[in-house]
Design an enzyme around this catalytic site. Sequence first.
Site, PDB file in Angstrom:
ATOM      1  N   TYR A  23      39.677  34.575  40.337  1.00  0.00           N
ATOM      2  CA  TYR A  23      38.556  34.586  39.387  1.00  0.00           C
ATOM      3  C   TYR A  23      37.714  35.820  39.622  1.00  0.00           C
ATOM      4  O   TYR A  23      37.800  36.488  40.656  1.00  0.00           O
ATOM      5  CB  TYR A  23      37.711  33.311  39.498  1.00  0.00           C
ATOM      6  CG  TYR A  23      36.821  33.253  40.718  1.00  0.00           C
ATOM      7  CD1 TYR A  23      35.507  33.719  40.668  1.00  0.00           C
ATOM      8  CD2 TYR A  23      37.286  32.748  41.919  1.00  0.00           C
ATOM      9  CE1 TYR A  23      34.686  33.666  41.788  1.00  0.00           C
ATOM     10  CE2 TYR A  23      36.480  32.692  43.032  1.00  0.00           C
ATOM     11  CZ  TYR A  23      35.181  33.154  42.968  1.00  0.00           C
ATOM     12  OH  TYR A  23      34.378  33.111  44.077  1.00  0.00           O
ATOM     13  N   CYS A  24      36.882  36.118  38.628  1.00  0.00           N
ATOM     14  CA  CYS A  24      35.944  37.238  38.758  1.00  0.00           C
ATOM     15  C   CYS A  24      34.659  36.895  38.009  1.00  0.00           C
ATOM     16  O   CYS A  24      34.116  35.817  38.204  1.00  0.00           O
ATOM     17  CB  CYS A  24      36.576  38.559  38.303  1.00  0.00           C
ATOM     18  SG  CYS A  24      37.266  38.564  36.646  1.00  0.00           S
ATOM     19  N   ARG A  25      34.182  37.772  37.162  1.00  0.00           N
ATOM     20  CA  ARG A  25      32.853  37.642  36.555  1.00  0.00           C
ATOM     21  C   ARG A  25      32.789  36.744  35.331  1.00  0.00           C
ATOM     22  O   ARG A  25      31.703  36.374  34.906  1.00  0.00           O
ATOM     23  CB  ARG A  25      32.357  39.029  36.156  1.00  0.00           C
ATOM     24  CG  ARG A  25      32.142  39.925  37.342  1.00  0.00           C
ATOM     25  CD  ARG A  25      31.808  41.323  36.880  1.00  0.00           C
ATOM     26  NE  ARG A  25      31.575  42.175  38.030  1.00  0.00           N
ATOM     27  CZ  ARG A  25      31.870  43.446  38.062  1.00  0.00           C
ATOM     28  NH1 ARG A  25      32.408  44.028  37.001  1.00  0.00           N
ATOM     29  NH2 ARG A  25      31.625  44.142  39.136  1.00  0.00           N
TER      30      ARG A  25
END
Length: 163
Positions: free
Chosen positions: A112-114
Amino acid sequence: DAPAEALDVPAHDVHADAPTRGGGDLGRRAEAGTEDQVERILRGLAGGEEAPEPVSRGELAARIEDGSVTVLDVRPADEYAAGHIPGALNTTLAELEQILPSLVPDAEIVAYCRGPYCVYAHEAVAALRSHGFNARRLDGGLPEWREDGRAIERQMDRTGRVL
């Protein structure tokens, strides 16, 4: 398919800033066009293949609880320190190759990221899958995880300040 830079969007963070809500028919057409553009970019990141179905936040929470998943936060270290999904490992795309030997080959990995338009997670999943790992991305990112009221962890120094 055109790379992100050919579409005049930054490769690391593809945000749909077009008027996507409201605006009647024009807003709906802009939203559909933006979604198509994002899908083309994401297919390009996956080597033209369909990306695997993302993992829902509820499904990830359950897998974290039973220990059946490795979670990778592919945001920069300062963002990870400020808050991340509990138990997540932090790596950048540049460092991903270095941590491959430490990953369990048959375990599912969720990156996952932003948020949904941040391509770091998409790139990490494509890289992991190219090395034979069972990798998927989280549906959404840390902001959506937080909005669901789910717990986050922070990295603190000895004085209690976020690193």
